[in-house]
Motif scaffolding. Structure first.
Motif, PDB file in Angstrom:
ATOM      1  N   UNK A  46     -76.178   2.569-115.960  1.00  0.00           N
ATOM      2  CA  UNK A  46     -76.599   1.164-115.909  1.00  0.00           C
ATOM      3  C   UNK A  46     -76.776   0.573-117.306  1.00  0.00           C
ATOM      4  N   UNK A  47     -76.834   1.432-118.315  1.00  0.00           N
ATOM      5  CA  UNK A  47     -76.925   0.919-119.685  1.00  0.00           C
ATOM      6  C   UNK A  47     -75.690   0.084-120.030  1.00  0.00           C
ATOM      7  N   UNK A  48     -74.544   0.399-119.406  1.00  0.00           N
ATOM      8  CA  UNK A  48     -73.322  -0.361-119.701  1.00  0.00           C
ATOM      9  C   UNK A  48     -73.463  -1.829-119.288  1.00  0.00           C
ATOM     10  N   UNK A  49     -73.771  -2.135-118.012  1.00  0.00           N
ATOM     11  CA  UNK A  49     -73.963  -3.557-117.680  1.00  0.00           C
ATOM     12  C   UNK A  49     -75.142  -4.181-118.411  1.00  0.00           C
ATOM     13  N   UNK A  50     -76.162  -3.387-118.752  1.00  0.00           N
ATOM     14  CA  UNK A  50     -77.300  -3.932-119.493  1.00  0.00           C
ATOM     15  C   UNK A  50     -76.858  -4.413-120.871  1.00  0.00           C
ATOM     16  N   UNK A  51     -76.031  -3.631-121.553  1.00  0.00           N
ATOM     17  CA  UNK A  51     -75.528  -4.015-122.874  1.00  0.00           C
ATOM     18  C   UNK A  51     -74.628  -5.247-122.764  1.00  0.00           C
ATOM     19  N   UNK A  52     -73.788  -5.284-121.737  1.00  0.00           N
ATOM     20  CA  UNK A  52     -72.892  -6.431-121.558  1.00  0.00           C
ATOM     21  C   UNK A  52     -73.693  -7.701-121.278  1.00  0.00           C
ATOM     22  N   UNK A  53     -74.714  -7.592-120.433  1.00  0.00           N
ATOM     23  CA  UNK A  53     -75.564  -8.757-120.146  1.00  0.00           C
ATOM     24  C   UNK A  53     -76.312  -9.208-121.396  1.00  0.00           C
ATOM     25  N   UNK A  54     -76.715  -8.248-122.219  1.00  0.00           N
ATOM     26  CA  UNK A  54     -77.373  -8.606-123.482  1.00  0.00           C
ATOM     27  C   UNK A  54     -76.414  -9.363-124.391  1.00  0.00           C
ATOM     28  N   UNK A  55     -75.141  -8.962-124.393  1.00  0.00           N
ATOM     29  CA  UNK A  55     -74.139  -9.666-125.195  1.00  0.00           C
ATOM     30  C   UNK A  55     -73.950 -11.091-124.681  1.00  0.00           C
ATOM     31  N   UNK A  56     -74.022 -11.269-123.338  1.00  0.00           N
ATOM     32  CA  UNK A  56     -73.899 -12.610-122.760  1.00  0.00           C
ATOM     33  C   UNK A  56     -75.039 -13.510-123.214  1.00  0.00           C
ATOM     34  N   UNK A  57     -76.205 -12.931-123.434  1.00  0.00           N
ATOM     35  CA  UNK A  57     -77.334 -13.692-123.963  1.00  0.00           C
ATOM     36  C   UNK A  57     -77.197 -13.903-125.462  1.00  0.00           C
ATOM     37  N   UNK A  58     -76.741 -12.869-126.162  1.00  0.00           N
ATOM     38  CA  UNK A  58     -76.689 -12.913-127.631  1.00  0.00           C
ATOM     39  C   UNK A  58     -75.764 -14.015-128.141  1.00  0.00           C
ATOM     40  N   UNK A  59     -74.680 -14.285-127.422  1.00  0.00           N
ATOM     41  CA  UNK A  59     -73.748 -15.314-127.912  1.00  0.00           C
ATOM     42  C   UNK A  59     -74.370 -16.704-127.866  1.00  0.00           C
TER      43      UNK A  59
END
Length: 334
Positions: A46-59
Protein backbone atom coordinates in the motif's frame (compact mmCIF):
# COMPACT_ATOMS: atom_id res chain seq x y z
CA UNK A 1 -17.30 13.58 17.27
CA UNK A 2 -20.69 14.99 16.36
CA UNK A 3 -23.92 13.29 17.31
CA UNK A 4 -24.60 12.44 13.66
CA UNK A 5 -21.16 10.85 13.27
CA UNK A 6 -21.71 8.87 16.47
CA UNK A 7 -25.06 7.55 15.20
CA UNK A 8 -23.60 6.63 11.80
CA UNK A 9 -20.61 4.95 13.44
CA UNK A 10 -22.93 2.94 15.66
CA UNK A 11 -25.02 1.86 12.68
CA UNK A 12 -21.91 0.95 10.71
CA UNK A 13 -20.50 -1.04 13.61
CA UNK A 14 -23.82 -2.87 14.02
CA UNK A 15 -23.85 -3.75 10.31
CA UNK A 16 -20.22 -4.88 10.50
CA UNK A 17 -20.93 -7.21 13.43
CA UNK A 18 -24.13 -8.48 11.82
CA UNK A 19 -22.34 -9.38 8.58
CA UNK A 20 -19.62 -11.24 10.46
CA UNK A 21 -22.17 -13.11 12.54
CA UNK A 22 -24.24 -13.93 9.45
CA UNK A 23 -21.30 -15.44 7.58
CA UNK A 24 -19.69 -16.97 10.65
CA UNK A 25 -16.92 -15.05 12.39
CA UNK A 26 -14.93 -18.25 12.87
CA UNK A 27 -14.93 -19.10 9.17
CA UNK A 28 -13.95 -15.55 8.21
CA UNK A 29 -11.15 -15.51 10.80
CA UNK A 30 -9.84 -18.87 9.57
CA UNK A 31 -9.80 -17.62 5.98
CA UNK A 32 -7.99 -14.44 6.99
CA UNK A 33 -5.49 -16.40 9.13
CA UNK A 34 -4.48 -18.36 6.04
CA UNK A 35 -2.75 -15.21 4.77
CA UNK A 36 -0.29 -15.26 7.68
CA UNK A 37 2.63 -12.93 7.16
CA UNK A 38 1.31 -12.17 3.71
CA UNK A 39 -0.79 -9.46 5.34
CA UNK A 40 2.46 -7.61 6.11
CA UNK A 41 3.31 -7.66 2.40
CA UNK A 42 -0.17 -6.34 1.59
CA UNK A 43 0.41 -3.46 4.01
CA UNK A 44 3.85 -2.82 2.50
CA UNK A 45 2.39 -2.78 -1.01
CA UNK A 46 0.00 0.00 0.00
CA UNK A 47 3.02 2.28 0.24
CA UNK A 48 2.94 2.46 -3.58
CA UNK A 49 -0.50 4.13 -3.88
CA UNK A 50 0.34 6.21 -0.79
CA UNK A 51 3.43 7.64 -2.51
CA UNK A 52 1.48 8.27 -5.73
CA UNK A 53 -1.30 10.05 -3.84
CA UNK A 54 1.32 12.14 -2.06
CA UNK A 55 2.73 13.13 -5.46
CA UNK A 56 -0.80 14.16 -6.54
CA UNK A 57 -0.85 16.51 -3.56
CA UNK A 58 2.75 17.67 -3.95
CA UNK A 59 2.22 19.06 -7.46
CA UNK A 60 -0.33 21.49 -5.98
CA UNK A 61 1.62 22.52 -2.89
CA UNK A 62 3.63 25.73 -2.90
CA UNK A 63 7.18 25.82 -1.57
CA UNK A 64 8.88 25.60 0.88
CA UNK A 65 7.02 22.34 1.57
CA UNK A 66 8.72 19.37 -0.09
CA UNK A 67 7.51 16.05 -1.46
CA UNK A 68 8.51 14.44 1.83
CA UNK A 69 6.27 16.93 3.65
CA UNK A 70 3.40 16.05 1.30
CA UNK A 71 4.04 12.34 1.87
CA UNK A 72 3.96 12.73 5.64
CA UNK A 73 0.83 14.86 5.43
CA UNK A 74 -0.88 12.32 3.19
CA UNK A 75 0.11 9.47 5.52
CA UNK A 76 -1.21 11.29 8.58
CA UNK A 77 -4.42 12.35 6.82
CA UNK A 78 -5.14 8.85 5.56
CA UNK A 79 -4.49 7.45 9.03
CA UNK A 80 -6.99 9.86 10.56
CA UNK A 81 -9.61 9.15 7.89
CA UNK A 82 -9.25 5.39 8.41
CA UNK A 83 -9.05 5.16 12.19
CA UNK A 84 -10.52 8.26 13.78
CA UNK A 85 -14.26 9.00 14.13
CA UNK A 86 -14.02 12.22 12.13
CA UNK A 87 -15.63 11.12 8.89
CA UNK A 88 -13.64 12.28 5.87
CA UNK A 89 -13.14 15.83 7.17
CA UNK A 90 -10.51 15.34 9.86
CA UNK A 91 -7.85 14.01 7.50
CA UNK A 92 -7.81 16.95 5.05
CA UNK A 93 -7.87 19.47 7.90
CA UNK A 94 -4.84 17.87 9.51
CA UNK A 95 -3.08 17.55 6.15
CA UNK A 96 -3.40 21.28 5.59
CA UNK A 97 -2.23 22.01 9.14
CA UNK A 98 0.75 19.71 8.73
CA UNK A 99 1.83 21.45 5.51
CA UNK A 100 1.38 24.87 7.12
CA UNK A 101 3.61 23.79 10.01
CA UNK A 102 6.29 23.01 7.41
CA UNK A 103 6.29 26.56 6.10
CA UNK A 104 3.58 26.64 3.43
CA UNK A 105 1.19 29.58 3.96
CA UNK A 106 -2.04 28.24 5.44
CA UNK A 107 -4.20 29.54 2.59
CA UNK A 108 -2.01 27.75 0.04
CA UNK A 109 -1.91 24.54 2.10
CA UNK A 110 -5.68 24.50 2.57
CA UNK A 111 -6.24 25.21 -1.12
CA UNK A 112 -3.87 22.44 -2.22
CA UNK A 113 -5.55 19.87 0.03
CA UNK A 114 -9.03 20.99 -1.05
CA UNK A 115 -8.28 20.78 -4.77
CA UNK A 116 -6.34 17.52 -4.38
CA UNK A 117 -9.22 15.93 -2.45
CA UNK A 118 -11.73 17.05 -5.09
CA UNK A 119 -9.66 15.76 -8.00
CA UNK A 120 -9.01 12.48 -6.21
CA UNK A 121 -12.77 12.01 -5.85
CA UNK A 122 -13.28 12.72 -9.55
CA UNK A 123 -10.57 10.17 -10.33
CA UNK A 124 -12.36 7.69 -8.06
CA UNK A 125 -15.56 8.05 -10.08
CA UNK A 126 -13.61 7.52 -13.32
CA UNK A 127 -11.95 4.46 -11.77
CA UNK A 128 -15.31 2.96 -10.77
CA UNK A 129 -16.71 3.46 -14.27
CA UNK A 130 -13.54 1.94 -15.76
CA UNK A 131 -13.95 -1.17 -13.62
CA UNK A 132 -17.62 -1.51 -14.48
CA UNK A 133 -16.96 -1.03 -18.22
CA UNK A 134 -14.03 -3.47 -18.30
CA UNK A 135 -15.97 -6.12 -16.45
CA UNK A 136 -18.99 -5.73 -18.75
CA UNK A 137 -16.79 -5.92 -21.85
CA UNK A 138 -14.44 -8.79 -20.98
CA UNK A 139 -16.13 -10.97 -18.40
CA UNK A 140 -19.18 -13.17 -18.19
CA UNK A 141 -21.23 -12.61 -15.04
CA UNK A 142 -21.76 -15.65 -12.84
CA UNK A 143 -25.42 -14.71 -12.47
CA UNK A 144 -27.74 -12.27 -14.18
CA UNK A 145 -29.22 -11.21 -10.85
CA UNK A 146 -25.77 -10.52 -9.41
CA UNK A 147 -24.76 -8.60 -12.53
CA UNK A 148 -27.86 -6.43 -12.24
CA UNK A 149 -27.08 -5.78 -8.56
CA UNK A 150 -23.55 -4.81 -9.56
CA UNK A 151 -24.73 -2.24 -12.09
CA UNK A 152 -27.21 -0.76 -9.65
CA UNK A 153 -24.65 -0.57 -6.83
CA UNK A 154 -21.83 0.80 -9.00
CA UNK A 155 -23.92 3.40 -10.80
CA UNK A 156 -25.71 4.36 -7.60
CA UNK A 157 -22.46 4.81 -5.68
CA UNK A 158 -20.91 6.73 -8.58
CA UNK A 159 -23.98 8.97 -8.77
CA UNK A 160 -23.80 9.73 -5.05
CA UNK A 161 -20.11 10.54 -5.37
CA UNK A 162 -20.68 12.66 -8.48
CA UNK A 163 -23.40 14.72 -6.81
CA UNK A 164 -21.30 15.22 -3.68
CA UNK A 165 -18.17 16.16 -5.66
CA UNK A 166 -20.14 18.41 -8.00
CA UNK A 167 -21.73 20.24 -5.10
CA UNK A 168 -18.35 20.56 -3.38
CA UNK A 169 -16.73 21.97 -6.52
CA UNK A 170 -19.60 24.40 -7.09
CA UNK A 171 -19.31 25.60 -3.49
CA UNK A 172 -15.56 26.13 -3.95
CA UNK A 173 -16.14 28.29 -7.02
CA UNK A 174 -18.64 30.40 -5.10
CA UNK A 175 -16.30 31.02 -2.16
CA UNK A 176 -16.87 28.06 0.16
CA UNK A 177 -14.49 29.13 2.91
CA UNK A 178 -15.48 32.79 2.84
CA UNK A 179 -19.17 31.93 3.14
CA UNK A 180 -18.56 29.65 6.11
CA UNK A 181 -16.37 32.26 7.72
CA UNK A 182 -19.00 34.98 7.45
CA UNK A 183 -21.69 32.55 8.57
CA UNK A 184 -19.93 31.75 11.83
CA UNK A 185 -17.82 34.89 12.11
CA UNK A 186 -20.06 36.61 14.65
CA UNK A 187 -18.84 34.21 17.31
CA UNK A 188 -15.34 35.77 17.08
CA UNK A 189 -16.37 39.40 17.51
CA UNK A 190 -16.03 42.14 14.92
CA UNK A 191 -12.23 42.14 14.73
CA UNK A 192 -11.93 38.36 14.82
CA UNK A 193 -14.63 38.02 12.16
CA UNK A 194 -12.79 40.40 9.84
CA UNK A 195 -9.52 38.51 10.26
CA UNK A 196 -11.20 35.14 9.75
CA UNK A 197 -12.97 36.39 6.62
CA UNK A 198 -9.73 37.72 5.17
CA UNK A 199 -8.01 34.36 5.73
CA UNK A 200 -10.97 32.45 4.28
CA UNK A 201 -11.10 34.69 1.21
CA UNK A 202 -7.39 34.05 0.68
CA UNK A 203 -8.09 30.29 0.66
CA UNK A 204 -10.92 30.76 -1.85
CA UNK A 205 -8.65 32.81 -4.12
CA UNK A 206 -5.91 30.17 -3.88
CA UNK A 207 -8.40 27.39 -4.71
CA UNK A 208 -9.60 29.20 -7.84
CA UNK A 209 -6.01 29.91 -8.85
CA UNK A 210 -5.12 26.22 -8.65
CA UNK A 211 -8.10 25.22 -10.79
CA UNK A 212 -7.04 27.79 -13.40
CA UNK A 213 -3.58 26.20 -13.49
CA UNK A 214 -4.74 23.44 -15.82
CA UNK A 215 -1.39 21.66 -16.08
CA UNK A 216 -1.00 21.20 -12.35
CA UNK A 217 -4.66 20.26 -11.89
CA UNK A 218 -4.43 17.72 -14.73
CA UNK A 219 -1.23 16.27 -13.28
CA UNK A 220 -2.87 15.89 -9.87
CA UNK A 221 -5.90 14.17 -11.42
CA UNK A 222 -3.72 11.81 -13.47
CA UNK A 223 -1.60 10.86 -10.47
CA UNK A 224 -4.72 10.27 -8.38
CA UNK A 225 -6.10 7.98 -11.08
CA UNK A 226 -2.83 6.03 -11.19
CA UNK A 227 -3.03 5.77 -7.40
CA UNK A 228 -6.46 4.15 -7.66
CA UNK A 229 -5.11 1.76 -10.31
CA UNK A 230 -2.25 0.78 -8.01
CA UNK A 231 -4.80 -0.34 -5.44
CA UNK A 232 -5.73 -3.24 -7.75
CA UNK A 233 -2.44 -4.89 -6.81
CA UNK A 234 -3.34 -4.73 -3.13
CA UNK A 235 -6.59 -6.64 -3.71
CA UNK A 236 -4.88 -9.18 -5.97
CA UNK A 237 -2.14 -9.82 -3.41
CA UNK A 238 -4.53 -10.05 -0.45
CA UNK A 239 -6.70 -12.66 -2.14
CA UNK A 240 -3.67 -14.62 -3.31
CA UNK A 241 -2.36 -14.87 0.26
CA UNK A 242 -5.82 -15.65 1.62
CA UNK A 243 -5.95 -18.61 -0.73
CA UNK A 244 -8.62 -17.32 -3.13
CA UNK A 245 -6.66 -15.94 -6.10
CA UNK A 246 -8.53 -13.95 -8.74
CA UNK A 247 -7.65 -12.52 -12.14
CA UNK A 248 -6.50 -8.94 -12.57
CA UNK A 249 -9.87 -8.14 -14.16
CA UNK A 250 -11.70 -9.45 -11.10
CA UNK A 251 -9.33 -7.51 -8.85
CA UNK A 252 -10.11 -4.37 -10.87
CA UNK A 253 -13.83 -4.90 -10.33
CA UNK A 254 -13.44 -5.52 -6.60
CA UNK A 255 -11.23 -2.48 -6.06
CA UNK A 256 -12.99 0.00 -8.33
CA UNK A 257 -16.60 -0.71 -7.42
CA UNK A 258 -15.70 -1.57 -3.81
CA UNK A 259 -13.98 1.79 -3.38
CA UNK A 260 -16.92 3.57 -5.00
CA UNK A 261 -19.30 1.98 -2.49
CA UNK A 262 -16.96 2.89 0.33
CA UNK A 263 -16.65 6.44 -1.00
CA UNK A 264 -20.41 6.83 -1.22
CA UNK A 265 -20.56 5.97 2.49
CA UNK A 266 -18.12 8.79 3.32
CA UNK A 267 -20.33 10.04 6.16
CA UNK A 268 -19.74 6.81 8.13
CA UNK A 269 -16.38 6.91 9.93
CA UNK A 270 -14.12 4.42 8.19
CA UNK A 271 -17.11 3.38 6.02
CA UNK A 272 -17.52 0.65 8.61
CA UNK A 273 -20.01 -1.96 7.44
CA UNK A 274 -20.41 -0.37 3.99
CA UNK A 275 -17.09 -1.73 2.74
CA UNK A 276 -17.93 -5.22 3.99
CA UNK A 277 -21.40 -5.12 2.44
CA UNK A 278 -19.90 -3.98 -0.87
CA UNK A 279 -17.49 -6.89 -1.05
CA UNK A 280 -20.27 -9.33 -0.22
CA UNK A 281 -22.29 -7.88 -3.09
CA UNK A 282 -19.38 -8.27 -5.51
CA UNK A 283 -18.26 -11.72 -4.33
CA UNK A 284 -20.61 -13.81 -6.54
CA UNK A 285 -19.41 -12.02 -9.68
CA UNK A 286 -15.79 -13.07 -9.21
CA UNK A 287 -16.39 -16.50 -7.72
CA UNK A 288 -15.51 -15.58 -4.14
CA UNK A 289 -17.15 -17.21 -1.17
CA UNK A 290 -18.75 -14.82 1.35
CA UNK A 291 -16.13 -15.64 4.00
CA UNK A 292 -13.34 -14.82 1.50
CA UNK A 293 -15.02 -11.50 0.65
CA UNK A 294 -15.21 -10.53 4.31
CA UNK A 295 -11.64 -11.74 4.85
CA UNK A 296 -10.55 -9.40 2.04
CA UNK A 297 -12.26 -6.50 3.79
CA UNK A 298 -10.62 -7.44 7.08
CA UNK A 299 -7.24 -7.66 5.34
CA UNK A 300 -7.73 -4.06 4.24
CA UNK A 301 -8.75 -3.13 7.78
CA UNK A 302 -5.59 -4.82 9.06
CA UNK A 303 -3.53 -2.80 6.60
CA UNK A 304 -5.21 0.39 7.81
CA UNK A 305 -4.20 -0.50 11.37
CA UNK A 306 -0.65 -1.46 10.37
CA UNK A 307 -0.02 1.87 8.63
CA UNK A 308 -2.59 4.02 10.42
CA UNK A 309 -1.54 3.51 14.02
CA UNK A 310 2.07 4.60 13.34
CA UNK A 311 0.59 7.50 11.36
CA UNK A 312 -1.46 8.62 14.36
CA UNK A 313 1.61 8.31 16.59
CA UNK A 314 3.66 10.34 14.10
CA UNK A 315 0.95 13.00 13.95
CA UNK A 316 0.92 13.27 17.74
CA UNK A 317 4.71 13.50 17.86
CA UNK A 318 4.81 16.04 15.02
CA UNK A 319 2.18 18.27 16.65
CA UNK A 320 3.95 18.11 19.99
CA UNK A 321 7.32 18.92 18.40
CA UNK A 322 5.82 21.85 16.48
CA UNK A 323 4.31 23.31 19.64
CA UNK A 324 7.59 22.93 21.48
CA UNK A 325 9.53 24.66 18.72
CA UNK A 326 6.99 27.48 18.47
CA UNK A 327 7.16 28.06 22.23
CA UNK A 328 10.96 28.07 22.10
CA UNK A 329 10.98 30.49 19.17
CA UNK A 330 12.77 28.03 16.88
CA UNK A 331 12.17 28.55 13.13
CA UNK A 332 9.30 26.22 12.18
CA UNK A 333 10.13 25.44 8.57
CA UNK A 334 12.20 22.26 8.14
Amino acid sequence: MTRTAAVLLSLGAALFVALLAWQGAGAVAATLAAAGWGLALVAAFHLAPLVIDAAALAVLVESPATFVDALRARWAGESVNSLMPAGQIGGPVLMARHLAQRGTPMHDAAAAVTVSTTLQSVAQIAFALLGLTAFAAFSVAKSAQAAHALHVAALGASAVLAVAVGAFYHAQQRGLFGRFSRLFGKAFGARGAAQASARADAIDDAVRRLYRDRKRAAASFALSFVGWLAGIGEVWLALKFIGHPVSWLDALLLESVGQAIRGAAFAIPGSLGAQEGGYLLLAPLVGLTPDAALALSLAKRARELALGLPGIVYLHWSERDWRRRRTAGVPLAD
